[in-house]
Design a protein around this motif. Structure first.
Motif, PDB file in Angstrom:
ATOM      1  N   LEU A  40       0.785  -1.155  -0.087  1.00  0.00           N
ATOM      2  CA  LEU A  40      -0.034  -0.064  -0.171  1.00  0.00           C
ATOM      3  C   LEU A  40       0.814   1.190  -0.043  1.00  0.00           C
ATOM      4  N   LEU A  41       1.911   1.234   0.716  1.00  0.00           N
ATOM      5  CA  LEU A  41       2.824   2.320   0.670  1.00  0.00           C
ATOM      6  C   LEU A  41       4.096   1.915   0.343  1.00  0.00           C
ATOM      7  N   SER A  42       4.602   2.882  -0.818  1.00  0.00           N
ATOM      8  CA  SER A  42       5.995   2.690  -1.389  1.00  0.00           C
ATOM      9  C   SER A  42       7.023   3.049  -0.366  1.00  0.00           C
ATOM     10  N   PRO A  43       8.149   2.262  -0.325  1.00  0.00           N
ATOM     11  CA  PRO A  43       9.215   2.590   0.634  1.00  0.00           C
ATOM     12  C   PRO A  43       9.726   4.048   0.249  1.00  0.00           C
ATOM     13  N   GLN A  44       9.834   4.274  -1.113  1.00  0.00           N
ATOM     14  CA  GLN A  44      10.625   5.550  -1.518  1.00  0.00           C
ATOM     15  C   GLN A  44       9.668   5.936  -2.796  1.00  0.00           C
ATOM     16  N   LEU A  45       9.512   7.159  -2.994  1.00  0.00           N
ATOM     17  CA  LEU A  45       8.641   7.819  -4.088  1.00  0.00           C
ATOM     18  C   LEU A  45       9.569   7.655  -5.479  1.00  0.00           C
ATOM     19  N   SER A  46      10.683   7.797  -5.331  1.00  0.00           N
ATOM     20  CA  SER A  46      11.651   7.814  -6.505  1.00  0.00           C
ATOM     21  C   SER A  46      12.940   7.134  -6.186  1.00  0.00           C
ATOM     22  N   PRO A  47      13.425   6.535  -7.217  1.00  0.00           N
ATOM     23  CA  PRO A  47      14.690   5.772  -7.036  1.00  0.00           C
ATOM     24  C   PRO A  47      15.733   6.882  -6.591  1.00  0.00           C
ATOM     25  N   ASP A  48      16.747   6.469  -6.117  1.00  0.00           N
ATOM     26  CA  ASP A  48      18.141   7.434  -5.808  1.00  0.00           C
ATOM     27  C   ASP A  48      18.758   7.474  -7.413  1.00  0.00           C
ATOM     28  N   PRO A  49      19.112   8.541  -7.923  1.00  0.00           N
ATOM     29  CA  PRO A  49      19.793   8.710  -9.252  1.00  0.00           C
ATOM     30  C   PRO A  49      21.169   7.804  -9.268  1.00  0.00           C
ATOM     31  N   GLN A  50      21.768   7.802  -8.065  1.00  0.00           N
ATOM     32  CA  GLN A  50      22.944   7.321  -8.102  1.00  0.00           C
ATOM     33  C   GLN A  50      22.861   5.818  -8.176  1.00  0.00           C
ATOM     34  N   ASN A  51      21.903   5.155  -8.047  1.00  0.00           N
ATOM     35  CA  ASN A  51      21.812   3.752  -7.931  1.00  0.00           C
ATOM     36  C   ASN A  51      21.271   3.403  -9.549  1.00  0.00           C
ATOM     37  N   LEU A  52      21.162   4.072 -10.263  1.00  0.00           N
ATOM     38  CA  LEU A  52      20.383   3.851 -11.665  1.00  0.00           C
ATOM     39  C   LEU A  52      21.380   3.801 -12.598  1.00  0.00           C
ATOM     40  N   ASP A  53      22.686   3.553 -12.368  1.00  0.00           N
ATOM     41  CA  ASP A  53      23.695   3.523 -13.484  1.00  0.00           C
ATOM     42  C   ASP A  53      23.568   4.494 -14.357  1.00  0.00           C
ATOM     43  N   LEU A  54      23.597   5.720 -14.095  1.00  0.00           N
ATOM     44  CA  LEU A  54      23.492   7.007 -15.153  1.00  0.00           C
ATOM     45  C   LEU A  54      24.675   7.466 -15.292  1.00  0.00           C
ATOM     46  N   GLU A  55      25.030   8.138 -16.491  1.00  0.00           N
ATOM     47  CA  GLU A  55      26.221   8.838 -16.619  1.00  0.00           C
ATOM     48  C   GLU A  55      25.980  10.305 -15.998  1.00  0.00           C
ATOM     49  N   GLU A  56      27.204  10.853 -15.578  1.00  0.00           N
ATOM     50  CA  GLU A  56      27.275  12.161 -15.012  1.00  0.00           C
ATOM     51  C   GLU A  56      26.241  13.296 -15.678  1.00  0.00           C
ATOM     52  N   GLN A  57      26.288  13.581 -16.707  1.00  0.00           N
ATOM     53  CA  GLN A  57      25.600  14.347 -17.549  1.00  0.00           C
ATOM     54  C   GLN A  57      23.860  14.110 -17.079  1.00  0.00           C
ATOM     55  N   ASP A  58      23.680  12.640 -17.204  1.00  0.00           N
ATOM     56  CA  ASP A  58      22.089  12.425 -16.896  1.00  0.00           C
ATOM     57  C   ASP A  58      21.897  12.837 -15.583  1.00  0.00           C
TER      58      ASP A  58
END
Length: 110
Positions: A40-58
């Motif tokens: 019913l309740l999500s532990p976090q609303l949006s994932p941490d960008p650091q955990n998404l394997d994104l480039e610095e520009q993203d």
């Protein structure tokens, strides 16, 4: 206009079934496993960008988008839609050009 009464109806169309008008049980007791699948309740609303394997520009772009108001986000979306539309037009021109130049023929010479 004639009114239809119970006597005027054909007897084969008459139903003697009594319908139960009570409300059905729409929400039965919790079924095991259903609420484990969709909490019913999500532990976090949006994932941490650091955990998404994104480039610095993203990551920088995501942080910039966080600072925008709703209207500014709508404007950004409109800009992206316009760019996508223009890209589609350009692609259609290039595909037509390739067709006329016979670049995309399926037949290969032997």
């Amino acid at each position: 206009m004639a009114t239809v009464t119970k006597i005027d109806m054909e007897p084969s169309l008459l139903s003697l079934e009594k319908l139960d008008r009570s409300s059905p049980d729409l929400w039965p007791e919790q079924i095991p496993g259903v609420y484990d699948f969709a909490p019913l309740l999500s532990p976090q609303l949006s994932p941490d960008p650091q955990n998404l394997d994104l480039e610095e520009q993203d990551i920088n772009l995501l942080y910039q988008f966080r600072l925008l108001t709703a209207l500014e986000i709508i404007e950004e979306v409109k800009k992206l839609q316009n760019v996508a539309y223009q890209l589609g037009l350009e692609e259609a021109k290039e595909m037509t050009r390739g067709k006329y130049l016979h670049i995309l023929n399926n037949k290969k010479p032997k």
